[in-house]
Design a protein around this motif. Structure first.
Motif, PDB file in Angstrom:
ATOM      1  N   ARG A 202      -3.358  -3.872   5.844  1.00 41.88           N
ATOM      2  CA  ARG A 202      -2.641  -5.119   6.133  1.00 41.88           C
ATOM      3  C   ARG A 202      -1.538  -5.341   5.092  1.00 41.88           C
ATOM      4  NH1 ARG A 202      -7.768  -9.034   6.693  1.00 41.88           N
ATOM      5  NH2 ARG A 202      -8.366  -7.658   4.957  1.00 41.88           N
ATOM      6  N   GLY A 203      -0.352  -5.544   5.577  1.00 36.91           N
ATOM      7  CA  GLY A 203       0.792  -5.701   4.694  1.00 36.91           C
ATOM      8  C   GLY A 203       1.443  -4.384   4.331  1.00 36.91           C
ATOM      9  N   SER A 204       0.906  -3.270   4.809  1.00 39.19           N
ATOM     10  CA  SER A 204       1.476  -1.946   4.520  1.00 39.19           C
ATOM     11  C   SER A 204       2.101  -1.389   5.788  1.00 39.19           C
ATOM     12  CB  SER A 204       0.398  -0.980   4.009  1.00 39.19           C
ATOM     13  OG  SER A 204      -0.231  -1.499   2.849  1.00 39.19           O
ATOM     14  N   SER A 205       3.060  -0.537   5.624  1.00 44.16           N
ATOM     15  CA  SER A 205       3.707   0.118   6.757  1.00 44.16           C
ATOM     16  C   SER A 205       4.056   1.537   6.355  1.00 44.16           C
ATOM     17  CB  SER A 205       4.967  -0.643   7.192  1.00 44.16           C
ATOM     18  OG  SER A 205       5.903  -0.681   6.132  1.00 44.16           O
ATOM     19  N   GLY A 206       4.255   2.372   7.331  1.00 50.31           N
ATOM     20  CA  GLY A 206       4.633   3.758   7.045  1.00 50.31           C
ATOM     21  C   GLY A 206       3.423   4.587   6.698  1.00 50.31           C
ATOM     22  N   ARG A 207       3.105   4.692   5.394  1.00 46.37           N
ATOM     23  CA  ARG A 207       1.983   5.493   4.943  1.00 46.37           C
ATOM     24  C   ARG A 207       0.978   4.659   4.161  1.00 46.37           C
ATOM     25  NH1 ARG A 207       2.289  10.914   5.337  1.00 46.37           N
ATOM     26  NH2 ARG A 207       4.241  11.785   6.121  1.00 46.37           N
ATOM     27  N   CYS A 208      -0.236   5.174   4.101  1.00 43.47           N
ATOM     28  CA  CYS A 208      -1.287   4.512   3.333  1.00 43.47           C
ATOM     29  C   CYS A 208      -0.941   4.611   1.850  1.00 43.47           C
ATOM     30  CB  CYS A 208      -2.641   5.154   3.610  1.00 43.47           C
ATOM     31  SG  CYS A 208      -3.982   4.579   2.544  1.00 43.47           S
ATOM     32  N   PRO A 209      -0.892   3.495   1.119  1.00 47.51           N
ATOM     33  CA  PRO A 209      -0.551   3.556  -0.301  1.00 47.51           C
ATOM     34  C   PRO A 209      -1.644   4.205  -1.136  1.00 47.51           C
ATOM     35  CG  PRO A 209      -1.095   1.309   0.355  1.00 47.51           C
ATOM     36  CD  PRO A 209      -1.053   2.114   1.602  1.00 47.51           C
ATOM     37  N   GLU A 210      -2.827   4.385  -0.581  1.00 43.77           N
ATOM     38  CA  GLU A 210      -3.947   4.958  -1.348  1.00 43.77           C
ATOM     39  C   GLU A 210      -3.972   6.476  -1.258  1.00 43.77           C
ATOM     40  OE1 GLU A 210      -7.379   4.955  -3.782  1.00 43.77           O
ATOM     41  OE2 GLU A 210      -5.945   3.353  -3.296  1.00 43.77           O
ATOM     42  N   CYS A 211      -3.883   7.023  -0.016  1.00 43.32           N
ATOM     43  CA  CYS A 211      -3.997   8.473   0.140  1.00 43.32           C
ATOM     44  C   CYS A 211      -2.734   9.127   0.720  1.00 43.32           C
ATOM     45  CB  CYS A 211      -5.192   8.798   1.054  1.00 43.32           C
ATOM     46  SG  CYS A 211      -5.007   8.234   2.759  1.00 43.32           S
ATOM     47  N   GLY A 212      -1.771   8.335   1.183  1.00 39.94           N
ATOM     48  CA  GLY A 212      -0.527   8.894   1.653  1.00 39.94           C
ATOM     49  C   GLY A 212      -0.526   9.317   3.111  1.00 39.94           C
TER      50      GLY A 212
END
Length: 217
Positions: A202-212
């Motif tokens: 939630r609040g993220s777009s494109g790629r996962c900020p944790e694993c990419g």
């Protein structure tokens, strides 16, 4: 790339996709069947503490003067399998023998008291395994002056319930793992989490900020 090459590539990809789908469905069906058989074995295990079920096959051949039989018996600790073959010398003796046993031709079922493990003594017997291979032996029936000779073999083995459940459980493990993974995937999609690591997207777009990994679509 030419049109012919592109068409051939698409056909190849389609065939691979269909083959993989058939393979997955086949493995899933076999896994489901393994789990179903696990339930059947457990039912026999519970029932075997109180009753023995005898599933029998027998065949009498008057011309060859022989009698054959195979049994599967559910006992307290496992299944007992036996194979019997009798070769009589006196004409008609095979039919007489089958009539006495009331086992002439075909399949049958009978119940008995709970059956215990027929083998004792060795380490493998204590685990529930056992076998007896006697080979062909000689016997006779009747009196000394009026006896009928025959040859026979009576072999058998015992397989414990736990071993059968272990083999079937390994077969059904694939379906359990796939079902669990699919349930987890649906849960993460519903909660808007990364399919790979479960990070809250939630609040993220494109790629996962944790694993990419690419964000869920």
């Amino acid at each position: 790339m030419s049109i012919e090459a592109g068409t051939a590539s698409r056909k190849h990809n389609l065939l691979v996709s269909v083959r993989n789908r058939i393979l997955r469905w086949t493995l899933n069906i076999l896994s489901a069947l393994s789990l179903l058989l696990c339930g059947v074995v457990i039912a026999f295990w519970i029932r075997g503490q109180f009753k023995g079920d005898w599933f029998q096959w027998h065949k009498t051949d008057p011309q060859a003067n022989t009698w054959r039989a195979a049994d599967m018996v559910s006992g307290r600790s496992g299944f007992y399998f036996s194979w019997q073959a009798f070769y009589f010398e006196r004409p008609g003796h095979a039919e007489e023998y089958s009539l006495v046993l009331k086992r002439i031709n075909g399949f049958g079922h009978m119940e008995s008291q709970a059956q215990s493990m027929p083998y004792r003594g060795s380490f493998w017997n204590r685990l529930g395994f056992g076998a007896r291979w006697n080979g062909l032996q000689s016997g006779y029936s009747g009196s000394v002056t009026d006896r009928s000779n025959f040859r026979y073999s009576f072999d058998g083995c015992h397989v414990p319930y736990w071993f059968i459940l272990l083999l079937l459980g390994l077969g059904g493990l694939r379906l359990i793992v796939r079902t669990r993974a699919e349930l987890r995937r649906r849960q993460r999609l519903r909660d808007n989490q990364c399919l790979a690591c479960g990070y809250d997207l939630r609040g993220s777009s494109g790629r996962c900020p944790e694993c990419g990994q690419p964000a869920n679509r």
